[in-house]
Scaffold this motif. Structure first.
Motif, short mmCIF file in Angstrom:
data_model
loop_
_atom_site.label_atom_id
_atom_site.label_comp_id
_atom_site.label_asym_id
_atom_site.label_seq_id
_atom_site.Cartn_x
_atom_site.Cartn_y
_atom_site.Cartn_z
N CYS A 128 6.09 25.69 29.11
CA CYS A 128 7.27 25.66 29.96
C CYS A 128 7.51 24.24 30.43
O CYS A 128 6.58 23.52 30.77
CB CYS A 128 7.10 26.57 31.18
SG CYS A 128 7.17 28.31 30.78
N ARG A 129 8.77 23.87 30.46
CA ARG A 129 9.15 22.55 30.96
C ARG A 129 9.91 22.80 32.25
O ARG A 129 10.91 23.48 32.26
CB ARG A 129 10.03 21.85 29.92
CG ARG A 129 10.46 20.48 30.36
CD ARG A 129 11.16 19.80 29.17
NE ARG A 129 11.66 18.51 29.54
CZ ARG A 129 10.92 17.41 29.58
NH1 ARG A 129 9.65 17.47 29.28
NH2 ARG A 129 11.46 16.27 29.93
N GLY A 130 9.48 22.21 33.34
CA GLY A 130 10.09 22.49 34.62
C GLY A 130 10.83 21.32 35.23
O GLY A 130 11.18 21.36 36.39
N ALA A 155 14.24 25.94 33.60
CA ALA A 155 13.02 25.78 32.81
C ALA A 155 13.25 26.34 31.41
O ALA A 155 13.96 27.33 31.23
CB ALA A 155 11.86 26.50 33.49
N SER A 181 11.18 27.55 27.93
CA SER A 181 9.93 27.87 27.24
C SER A 181 10.10 27.60 25.76
O SER A 181 11.13 27.94 25.18
CB SER A 181 9.57 29.35 27.42
OG SER A 181 9.40 29.66 28.77
N GLU A 220 14.75 29.97 30.73
CA GLU A 220 14.27 31.01 31.64
C GLU A 220 15.36 31.47 32.60
O GLU A 220 16.01 30.66 33.25
CB GLU A 220 13.06 30.49 32.42
CG GLU A 220 11.89 30.10 31.55
CD GLU A 220 11.33 31.23 30.71
OE1 GLU A 220 11.33 32.40 31.17
OE2 GLU A 220 10.90 30.97 29.58
N GLU A 231 13.80 20.67 24.47
CA GLU A 231 13.62 21.36 25.75
C GLU A 231 14.51 20.74 26.82
O GLU A 231 15.18 21.45 27.58
CB GLU A 231 12.17 21.30 26.20
CG GLU A 231 11.23 22.15 25.39
CD GLU A 231 9.77 21.91 25.75
OE1 GLU A 231 9.46 20.96 26.49
OE2 GLU A 231 8.92 22.69 25.28
N GLU A 232 14.51 19.42 26.89
CA GLU A 232 15.32 18.72 27.89
C GLU A 232 16.81 18.96 27.66
O GLU A 232 17.55 19.23 28.60
CB GLU A 232 15.01 17.22 27.83
CG GLU A 232 15.70 16.43 28.91
CD GLU A 232 15.28 14.97 28.89
OE1 GLU A 232 16.13 14.13 29.22
OE2 GLU A 232 14.12 14.66 28.54
N GLY A 291 17.62 22.57 28.69
CA GLY A 291 17.56 22.69 30.15
C GLY A 291 18.75 22.03 30.83
O GLY A 291 19.38 22.62 31.73
N ASP A 309 21.68 23.85 32.97
CA ASP A 309 21.80 23.38 34.34
C ASP A 309 23.25 23.01 34.65
O ASP A 309 23.75 23.24 35.75
CB ASP A 309 20.88 22.19 34.57
CG ASP A 309 20.79 21.81 36.04
OD1 ASP A 309 20.76 22.72 36.89
OD2 ASP A 309 20.77 20.59 36.33
#
Length: 136
Positions: free
Chosen positions: A4-6, A11, A13, A28, A91-92, A95, A99
């Motif tokens: 997971c990247r928070g 986030a 996965s 997520e 992932e970034e 996200g 966002d």
């Protein structure tokens, strides 16, 4: 393998798949296309013009294909790329996209679907397994 990247507000996965050239990315708490939608595959920027998310991912160096599904995004990397170099960028990007709250695809694009395959064919069985995995 699950990671997971928070760092982003949403986030993401990352999960490996049986195919080492593809990884599954799950934002997520967010739907990608939404329950009941069929998966959509994008192989280049031209195909992705109706999907800001797919266009953003295909613009990353090393991404060769993006499949949007009801609950996740599957990314296929180019042959010479490595997940060590690419995973955090994907992932970034996912996200940040979620966002920002932008639509994943234009409304008319939701009707586009993976081609229908002959019942019982290998392709149809693979699509069925992928769709069943999304439910879990």
């Amino acid at each position: 393998f699950l990671r997971c990247r928070g760092l982003a507000a949403v986030a993401v996965s990352a999960e490996t798949t049986p195919n080492p050239k593809t990884m599954k990315f799950v934002p997520e708490g967010r739907e990608v296309l939404g329950a009941g939608a069929r998966s959509i595959v994008y192989r280049d920027a031209f195909e992705a013009r109706a999907s800001p998310l797919a266009a953003k991912l295909l613009a990353l160096d090393g991404v060769s294909e993006v499949m949007l599904s009801p609950m996740h995004v599957t990314v296929t990397k180019a042959t010479l790329s490595t997940w060590d170099d690419l995973q955090s960028s994907v992932e970034e990007a996912v996200g940040e996209f979620f966002d920002a709250g932008a639509p994943v695809v234009e409304e008319a694009e939701i009707d586009r679907a993976v081609p229908e395959f002959e019942e019982g064919s290998l392709e149809a069985q693979i699509v069925e397994l992928l769709e069943e995995a999304e439910i879990d």
